[in-house]
Design an enzyme around this catalytic site. Structure first.
Site, short mmCIF file in Angstrom:
data_model
loop_
_atom_site.label_atom_id
_atom_site.label_comp_id
_atom_site.label_asym_id
_atom_site.label_seq_id
_atom_site.Cartn_x
_atom_site.Cartn_y
_atom_site.Cartn_z
N SER A 51 0.84 -1.20 0.00
CA SER A 51 0.00 0.00 0.00
C SER A 51 0.87 1.24 0.00
O SER A 51 2.03 1.21 0.47
CB SER A 51 -0.90 0.02 1.25
OG SER A 51 -1.61 1.24 1.36
N TYR B 18 -2.61 0.23 10.65
CA TYR B 18 -2.75 -0.40 9.33
C TYR B 18 -1.52 -0.09 8.48
O TYR B 18 -0.92 -1.00 7.87
CB TYR B 18 -4.00 0.12 8.63
CG TYR B 18 -4.05 -0.23 7.16
CD1 TYR B 18 -4.43 -1.50 6.75
CD2 TYR B 18 -3.70 0.71 6.17
CE1 TYR B 18 -4.45 -1.84 5.39
CE2 TYR B 18 -3.73 0.38 4.83
CZ TYR B 18 -4.10 -0.89 4.44
OH TYR B 18 -4.13 -1.22 3.11
#
Length: 223
Positions: free
Chosen positions: A135, A147
């Site tokens: 990501s 995250y």
């Protein structure tokens, strides 16, 4: 003989789009996710080159038999796309939910490791490739993002794995998208990256000649 790609998190979003794109390029696709109905619907739409393998990849006693079933069914394994991942509803460190962190780390970190551990012996036989979904959040520092920290792990892990696989002719690629229009978000994001955009990047990485290792593909929205 068609090559075989195993995909985790295959029931929707990036995983499902990649299954369709890879199948269109002649790959067999082994589809892993918890949702039996969605997997079977996806496999049915693709046809005989797809195999639905419902399982919870955070449980090694479900993941490992699914990998073996895929290898037995298709006769080998040429590539893996470790795509499954999740986020949390409570951002921040001080205000976050440790129970959510536990579940997320189990999927975003430990399940990626387990997937590699279960599939690398098969990829070694074919000189295959391991692709993992990272990501943009694993390339930037985001305020209080646990995250993002899990995706920093994925970023580092992919580079380390690439060096390990290089010793026997294998390759590892991390795909690092920005915001993607998937069920990960509560509201649709039609102006952001589409699952098919990421799928195309995966297929591109898999299509490179053995003389080239695409270590990372970073994708950002164009709007």
């Amino acid at each position: 003989m068609p090559r075989t790609l195993l995909i985790t998190g295959a029931s929707s979003g990036i995983g499902a789009a990649t299954a369709r794109a890879a199948a269109a390029e002649g790959w067999n696709v082994a589809l892993l996710a918890r949702s039996k109905d969605k997997l079977e619907e996806l496999a049915g739409g693709i046809g005989a080159s797809a195999l639905a393998l419902p399982c919870d990849i955070t449980k090694r006693d479900e993941l490992e038999p699914a990998v073996e079933q895929a290898v037995t069914h298709f006769g080998g394994l040429d590539a893996v796309f470790a795509n499954a991942g999740t986020g949390v509803s409570s951002p921040g460190i001080e205000t976050g939910n440790p129970d959510e962190w536990h579940a997320m780390i189990h999927l975003n970190v430990l399940a990626v490791l387990s997937t590699a551990h279960a599939t690398l012996p098969h990829l070694r036989k074919t000189g295959g490739q391991f692709v993992v979904t990272g990501s943009k959040a694993g390339r930037d520092h985001l305020k209080g993002s646990v995250y993002g920290a899990t995706k920093w792990f994925v970023q580092g892990f992919a580079g380390n794995l690439a060096e390990e696989m290089r010793e026997w002719g294998g390759r590892c690629t991390v795909i690092t998208p920005g915001m993607v229009d998937t069920p990960f978000f509560d509201e649709p994001k039609p102006d952001k990256i589409q699952p098919e955009d990421v799928a195309n990047a995966v297929v591109f990485a898999l299509a490179q000649p053995k003389t080239a290792a695409v270590r990372e593909i970073h994708i950002m929205p164009n709007d």
